[in-house]
Design a protein around this motif. Structure first.
Motif, PDB file in Angstrom:
ATOM      1  N   SER A 158       0.877  -1.178   0.000  1.00 50.70           N
ATOM      2  CA  SER A 158       0.000   0.000   0.000  1.00 50.70           C
ATOM      3  C   SER A 158       0.909   1.221   0.000  1.00 50.70           C
ATOM      4  O   SER A 158       2.125   1.093  -0.128  1.00 50.70           O
ATOM      5  CB  SER A 158      -0.918  -0.026   1.231  1.00 50.70           C
ATOM      6  OG  SER A 158      -0.146  -0.158   2.403  1.00 50.70           O
ATOM      7  N   LYS A 159       0.330   2.408   0.152  1.00 49.54           N
ATOM      8  CA  LYS A 159       1.072   3.674   0.227  1.00 49.54           C
ATOM      9  C   LYS A 159       1.991   3.873  -0.966  1.00 49.54           C
ATOM     10  O   LYS A 159       3.072   4.435  -0.855  1.00 49.54           O
ATOM     11  CB  LYS A 159       1.852   3.742   1.556  1.00 49.54           C
ATOM     12  CG  LYS A 159       0.962   3.761   2.779  1.00 49.54           C
ATOM     13  CD  LYS A 159       1.706   3.699   4.079  1.00 49.54           C
ATOM     14  CE  LYS A 159       2.069   2.286   4.454  1.00 49.54           C
ATOM     15  NZ  LYS A 159       2.243   2.081   5.895  1.00 49.54           N
ATOM     16  N   ASN A 194       2.508  -5.389  12.620  1.00 50.13           N
ATOM     17  CA  ASN A 194       1.998  -4.181  11.991  1.00 50.13           C
ATOM     18  C   ASN A 194       2.311  -2.993  12.909  1.00 50.13           C
ATOM     19  O   ASN A 194       2.396  -3.144  14.122  1.00 50.13           O
ATOM     20  CB  ASN A 194       0.480  -4.347  11.801  1.00 50.13           C
ATOM     21  CG  ASN A 194      -0.109  -3.248  10.943  1.00 50.13           C
ATOM     22  OD1 ASN A 194      -0.776  -2.341  11.434  1.00 50.13           O
ATOM     23  ND2 ASN A 194       0.151  -3.306   9.641  1.00 50.13           N
ATOM     24  N   ASP A 195       2.437  -1.794  12.319  1.00 49.19           N
ATOM     25  CA  ASP A 195       2.730  -0.626  13.162  1.00 49.19           C
ATOM     26  C   ASP A 195       1.614  -0.339  14.166  1.00 49.19           C
ATOM     27  O   ASP A 195       1.872   0.120  15.281  1.00 49.19           O
ATOM     28  CB  ASP A 195       3.064   0.619  12.324  1.00 49.19           C
ATOM     29  CG  ASP A 195       2.050   0.913  11.224  1.00 49.19           C
ATOM     30  OD1 ASP A 195       1.114   0.117  11.029  1.00 49.19           O
ATOM     31  OD2 ASP A 195       2.223   1.946  10.538  1.00 49.19           O
ATOM     32  N   GLU A 240      -6.837  -3.305   9.051  1.00 49.03           N
ATOM     33  CA  GLU A 240      -6.571  -2.675   7.749  1.00 49.03           C
ATOM     34  C   GLU A 240      -7.777  -1.807   7.381  1.00 49.03           C
ATOM     35  O   GLU A 240      -8.424  -1.969   6.341  1.00 49.03           O
ATOM     36  CB  GLU A 240      -6.252  -3.707   6.659  1.00 49.03           C
ATOM     37  CG  GLU A 240      -4.874  -4.343   6.796  1.00 49.03           C
ATOM     38  CD  GLU A 240      -3.696  -3.378   6.604  1.00 49.03           C
ATOM     39  OE1 GLU A 240      -3.814  -2.415   5.829  1.00 49.03           O
ATOM     40  OE2 GLU A 240      -2.644  -3.596   7.255  1.00 49.03           O
ATOM     41  N   GLU A 269      -8.283   4.659   2.816  1.00 47.71           N
ATOM     42  CA  GLU A 269      -6.969   5.240   3.135  1.00 47.71           C
ATOM     43  C   GLU A 269      -6.646   6.391   2.188  1.00 47.71           C
ATOM     44  O   GLU A 269      -6.080   7.412   2.593  1.00 47.71           O
ATOM     45  CB  GLU A 269      -5.881   4.173   3.035  1.00 47.71           C
ATOM     46  CG  GLU A 269      -4.505   4.710   3.384  1.00 47.71           C
ATOM     47  CD  GLU A 269      -3.487   3.602   3.552  1.00 47.71           C
ATOM     48  OE1 GLU A 269      -3.007   3.429   4.679  1.00 47.71           O
ATOM     49  OE2 GLU A 269      -3.170   2.911   2.571  1.00 47.71           O
TER      50      GLU A 269
HETATM   51  C1  BGC Z   1      -1.021  -0.318   5.712  1.00 53.20           C
HETATM   52  C2  BGC Z   1      -1.250  -0.702   7.148  1.00 53.20           C
HETATM   53  C3  BGC Z   1      -0.562   0.271   8.073  1.00 53.20           C
HETATM   54  C4  BGC Z   1      -0.987   1.695   7.749  1.00 53.20           C
HETATM   55  C5  BGC Z   1      -0.296   2.724   8.622  1.00 53.20           C
HETATM   56  C6  BGC Z   1      -1.417   1.140   5.495  1.00 53.20           C
HETATM   57  O1  BGC Z   1      -1.114   1.534   4.194  1.00 53.20           O
HETATM   58  O2  BGC Z   1      -1.723  -1.138   4.836  1.00 53.20           O
HETATM   59  O3  BGC Z   1      -0.787  -2.004   7.391  1.00 53.20           O
HETATM   60  O4  BGC Z   1      -0.869  -0.036   9.402  1.00 53.20           O
HETATM   61  O5  BGC Z   1      -0.710   1.973   6.398  1.00 53.20           O
HETATM   62  O6  BGC Z   1       1.074   2.722   8.424  1.00 53.20           O
END
Ligand code: BGC
Length: 424
Positions: A158-159, A194-195, A240, A269
């Motif tokens: 992601s991101k 995970n964070d 998520e 997101e």
């Molecule tokens: C990820 C998550 C993560 C979040 C914050 C998202 O893009 O998929 O796993 O906890 O970003 O960093």
């Protein structure tokens, strides 16, 4: 005098009604329950994390590695009776324009070698002996599928990270191979988390009873302790939250999504997190100013625009009406904060319902991340939205607490737990 009503019209596109938020909260709660029963049917991942919450008595040394936002960080951390000591922390951006960009590394090896290098530097700086066996806790901030504490498979990046060869593969296995290549066979990844789980561990270490944690930064997500109404042992779940699909997008959201590295994924997101706020504003301005070459704005610039302190647009372009630009930026930030709070309200409701509590108990939610910490108005808007969605009285008992730099501490706790050094 130019006509800038287009800015006000764009701002209106980012306003969400109270009713839409209520509907969104209820749907999010349904998707959580569905995800627990039938993971494939829900847009939320709802992945179990296989981590125990700490007792607060864990002690030892561990390497921490934090990968997933804008920077990667490694450190040598010691949990001692007198606190948590961080030694030799090294932080490096994932992208240095003109120099390198690991978010687009050509191979998985290149990415993990970058991370192993960071660990090597942190250990040298922290004064670790070269043979000292050390557990490593890896905060890996992406959606993973985990069946044990020591390793997990990446489900999807992601991101906007796009490195081939990692999706579907075990992450710590690849990290371990890179550590060995870097001459660090003494460092053993014993945990991956995970964070959001790292924030939960760090918060629960200090304040037992904390059950919900969120990251509101480059990405957005939360995790919580699922109690199954006492029918099964409790388990931390990575929701998520950003993958929630049932909130209406506006035309800018749709454009951004289509142009992103993963169209259709992480839809919520893309409406909330810091990675995308600047891009949404950029899209509105490019269209309204008929300036397709306008360089991208950052999330920080959105914050400045909201406060009226942005002096010029990138590339030295003059500002359109500062007041209308501020209205638009504030609408973007406000929507982000309202949606973030909407997901947390759903988690609170879900937990109370699972435990058959007549009402949501007063509690502290642990939140880490630059958007929550620094974006003007975000924390207050979230609190106000909780009051809207849960009622004044309930919301008064809910405190959103900033837990700074939790990832490192959480990873150290996890590394030590993973190494079986738990001090019972
Ligand atoms: C990820 C998550 C993560 C979040 C914050 C998202 O893009 O998929 O796993 O906890 O970003 O960093």
């Amino acid at each position: 005098m130019t006509d800038e009503t287009w800015l006000d019209e764009a701002a209106a596109q980012f306003r969400v009604t109270d009713d839409a938020l209520r509907q969104g909260m209820l749907r999010f709660e349904e998707e959580m329950a569905l995800g627990l029963r039938q993971p494939a049917a829900s847009s939320l991942y709802m992945e179990p994390c296989y981590v125990d919450l700490p007792t607060g008595r864990e002690r030892g040394r561990a390497v921490t590695l934090d990968f997933g936002g804008t920077n990667a960080r490694a450190a040598l951390v010691e949990l001692a009776a007198d606190g948590c000591h961080v030694r030799g922390e090294v932080r490096r951006p994932l992208r240095a324009p003109g120099a390198y960009d690991v978010t687009r590394a050509e191979t998985a090896e290149a990415l993990f070698d970058f991370l192993a290098d960071l660990v090597r530097e942190a250990l040298a700086r922290g004064g670790a002996r070269s043979e000292e066996p050390l557990p490593l806790g890896h905060t890996f901030s992406f959606g993973t599928r985990q069946r044990r504490f020591g390793d997990a498979r990446l489900i999807a990046w992601s991101k906007e990270i796009a490195v081939p060869g990692v999706e579907g593969a075990y992450v710590n296995e690849q990290l371990r191979a890179a550590l060995v290549r870097a001459g660090l066979a003494n460092v053993m990844p014993t945990a991956i988390l995970n964070d959001t789980a790292a924030v939960l561990l760090a918060a629960a270490f200090r304040a037992p009873g904390t059950a919900i944690a969120a990251i509101y930064a480059t990405g957005f997500n939360s995790c919580y302790l699922e109690t199954f109404g006492g029918r099964r042992p409790p388990m931390v779940y990575n929701i998520e939250s950003g993958s929630f699909r049932h909130f209406p997008q506006n035309p800018y959201d749709r454009q951004l999504d289509t142009a992103s590295a993963k169209p259709g994924a992480q839809r919520l997101e893309k409406m909330i997190s810091g990675r995308y706020l600047g891009e949404l504003l950029t899209r509105v301005l490019r269209e309204g100013l008929h300036d397709a070459a306008l360089p991208p704005l950052t999330a920080e610039m959105v914050g400045e625009a909201a406060q009226g302190t942005l002096a010029a647009l990138p590339g030295g372009r003059p500002l359109p009406s500062a007041a209308s630009l501020a209205t638009l930026a504030r609408a973007l930030i406000r929507r982000s904060a309202r949606l973030a709070a909407m997901t947390l309200a759903a988690v609170l409701r879900h937990r109370a319902a699972a435990d058959r509590q007549p009402r949501i108990a007063p509690q502290t939610l642990a939140v880490d991340g630059a958007v929550f910490a620094h974006m003007p108005g975000v924390a207050a808007t979230m609190q106000e939205t909780l009051a809207l969605l849960l009622g004044e009285e309930t919301a008064q008992g809910i405190s959103l607490r900033l837990v700074r730099d939790a990832s490192g501490r959480g990873a150290a706790i996890a590394g030590i737990l993973g190494a079986g050094e738990r001090d019972e």
